[in-house]
Scaffold this motif. Sequence first.
Motif, PDB file in Angstrom:
ATOM      1  N   ASN A  94       7.367  -8.673   4.744  1.00 32.33           N
ATOM      2  CA  ASN A  94       6.715  -7.923   5.820  1.00 32.33           C
ATOM      3  C   ASN A  94       6.016  -6.671   5.313  1.00 32.33           C
ATOM      4  OD1 ASN A  94       7.468  -9.666   7.883  1.00 32.33           O
ATOM      5  ND2 ASN A  94       9.369  -8.599   8.297  1.00 32.33           N
ATOM      6  N   ALA A 105      -2.019 -11.088  18.992  1.00 29.22           N
ATOM      7  CA  ALA A 105      -0.603 -10.851  18.756  1.00 29.22           C
ATOM      8  C   ALA A 105      -0.040  -9.843  19.742  1.00 29.22           C
ATOM      9  CB  ALA A 105      -0.388 -10.343  17.325  1.00 29.22           C
ATOM     10  N   ALA A 106       1.069 -10.204  20.358  1.00 28.28           N
ATOM     11  CA  ALA A 106       1.870  -9.279  21.161  1.00 28.28           C
ATOM     12  C   ALA A 106       1.033  -8.469  22.134  1.00 28.28           C
ATOM     13  CB  ALA A 106       2.645  -8.357  20.237  1.00 28.28           C
ATOM     14  N   LEU A 109       3.034  -5.298  25.488  1.00 29.08           N
ATOM     15  CA  LEU A 109       3.873  -4.333  24.784  1.00 29.08           C
ATOM     16  C   LEU A 109       3.970  -2.997  25.513  1.00 29.08           C
ATOM     17  CD1 LEU A 109       2.694  -5.047  21.145  1.00 29.08           C
ATOM     18  CD2 LEU A 109       4.982  -5.413  22.020  1.00 29.08           C
ATOM     19  N   TYR A 112       7.308  -1.551  25.020  1.00 30.36           N
ATOM     20  CA  TYR A 112       7.794  -1.370  23.646  1.00 30.36           C
ATOM     21  C   TYR A 112       7.980   0.119  23.373  1.00 30.36           C
ATOM     22  CZ  TYR A 112       7.874  -1.199  18.570  1.00 30.36           C
ATOM     23  OH  TYR A 112       8.228  -0.944  17.276  1.00 30.36           O
ATOM     24  N   ARG A 191      14.464  -3.003  16.196  1.00 26.38           N
ATOM     25  CA  ARG A 191      14.136  -4.425  16.139  1.00 26.38           C
ATOM     26  C   ARG A 191      14.144  -4.975  14.715  1.00 26.38           C
ATOM     27  NH1 ARG A 191       9.349  -5.766  20.517  1.00 26.38           N
ATOM     28  NH2 ARG A 191      10.227  -4.679  22.299  1.00 26.38           N
ATOM     29  N   GLN A 193      12.053  -4.373  12.119  1.00 31.77           N
ATOM     30  CA  GLN A 193      10.706  -4.782  11.763  1.00 31.77           C
ATOM     31  C   GLN A 193      10.101  -3.741  10.837  1.00 31.77           C
ATOM     32  OE1 GLN A 193       9.253  -5.012  15.843  1.00 31.77           O
ATOM     33  NE2 GLN A 193       9.141  -7.237  15.707  1.00 31.77           N
ATOM     34  N   GLY A 277       3.557  -1.786  17.783  1.00 27.14           N
ATOM     35  CA  GLY A 277       4.265  -2.975  18.225  1.00 27.14           C
ATOM     36  C   GLY A 277       3.472  -4.242  17.974  1.00 27.14           C
ATOM     37  N   ARG A 278       2.152  -4.174  18.221  1.00 27.91           N
ATOM     38  CA  ARG A 278       1.283  -5.318  17.951  1.00 27.91           C
ATOM     39  C   ARG A 278       1.221  -5.588  16.441  1.00 27.91           C
ATOM     40  NH1 ARG A 278      -2.654  -3.665  20.597  1.00 27.91           N
ATOM     41  NH2 ARG A 278      -2.355  -4.885  22.497  1.00 27.91           N
ATOM     42  N   PHE A 280       3.561  -4.866  14.175  1.00 27.01           N
ATOM     43  CA  PHE A 280       4.846  -5.399  13.713  1.00 27.01           C
ATOM     44  C   PHE A 280       4.929  -6.906  13.921  1.00 27.01           C
ATOM     45  CE2 PHE A 280       6.831  -1.023  14.359  1.00 27.01           C
ATOM     46  CZ  PHE A 280       7.021  -0.811  12.999  1.00 27.01           C
ATOM     47  N   GLU A 281       4.436  -7.382  15.051  1.00 24.40           N
ATOM     48  CA  GLU A 281       4.593  -8.788  15.407  1.00 24.40           C
ATOM     49  C   GLU A 281       3.419  -9.654  14.960  1.00 24.40           C
ATOM     50  OE1 GLU A 281       5.652  -9.363  19.452  1.00 24.40           O
ATOM     51  OE2 GLU A 281       7.240  -7.851  19.432  1.00 24.40           O
ATOM     52  N   LYS A 283       0.288 -11.098  12.210  1.00 28.50           N
ATOM     53  CA  LYS A 283       0.279 -11.771  10.916  1.00 28.50           C
ATOM     54  C   LYS A 283       0.139 -10.751   9.788  1.00 28.50           C
ATOM     55  CE  LYS A 283      -2.035 -15.818  12.907  1.00 28.50           C
ATOM     56  NZ  LYS A 283      -3.268 -16.648  12.854  1.00 28.50           N
TER      57      LYS A 283
END
Length: 341
Positions: A94, A105-106, A109, A112, A191, A193, A277-278, A280-281, A283
């Motif tokens: 990561n 992605a995400a 949020l 979040y 989380r 991440q 948050g976007r 982290f989740e 690609k």
Amino acid sequence: MTSSVEVAPPSSSAVTCSISSLHPDILETHILTRLDGPTLASAACVSSQLSSLTAKQTLWTNICRNTWPSTDTPRIQQLISTFAPRGPYSFFSNSFTNPEPDITAATNLDRYHPSELISAVDIYYCNQLVCSKVVETETESGWFMCSPFRVDIVDPKNAVPTPIPYPNTEDTCRDLEEDFMLSWILIDPIRFQAMNLSSYKAVSVQRHWLSGEIQIRFGSILSGGKKGSRSELLHCEIVVTCGGTKGGNMHLREVSLHVEDMEGVHLTGKDSLVIFGRGFEGKRGNVKGREMKGKKRYEEYMEMRRERKEKRLKTEGKLDMFCVACGILIFTFIGIFIFLR
């Protein structure tokens, strides 16, 4: 008199040796421990035996510690061990490359809100560690939520001395782009991440015309989602400010992180959390060419900003001309009306 020695050709029964014939202890102790992260991950694809050996947490724990000395603290080591699904390997995968600016992605949020974020920062010059620090940032106060987001690693009152010579010319100043490397890992301890917000190599180096301070910029491009029919991009900018005088060495005065939009406006803590948050989740990019990709994305982003600014100025110019024309027309009608009276 001369003599000659005849060498017999190898027989068909000669013994061949492959890596699979080595004892697992030799592989693990003397070979795998010498590999870096990407090479170790590639070795896991060679055979089932190597896949099993390279999956051991101790190998990846040591790689994380050697790659990012800032992570060698009890709390971060404990966090790394709990990353799903494979502990330190998951943390490394990561954190080694940048998040992709993926708008899909995400998207949900709004809720979040981690109670804190942890920044693990390592700065290198010519592959020598210059600064390594960990900063914990609380995110629950109203001040954080409403104020422009900013994380400072170095206190301006406590500058960090370095062995780096102060650049005497513009050429040596530009050389800092290649000689400096920075890693900024942002960790969500709730989380479990992590992501790396740095371009690793500098994307620009500038000398302040008045103070002589050197500003070395790193960063990454993240997705801001969609605004109407248009995809928005944001810039996580890391600025390393160095002071010094000619003939002496530089010292780190400031190392800071902030997030800005396409208009150059700094995002608040609340808005930045959504962006993180976007990220982290989302690609992660490829290992190959990560330094060049970071600078290329930065240059493309700055070109987009320049084009948007020019478009806005043209629109504002046309609006100003329209307002002036309307004003002249109104004053003309008023003048005619007064004259006819």
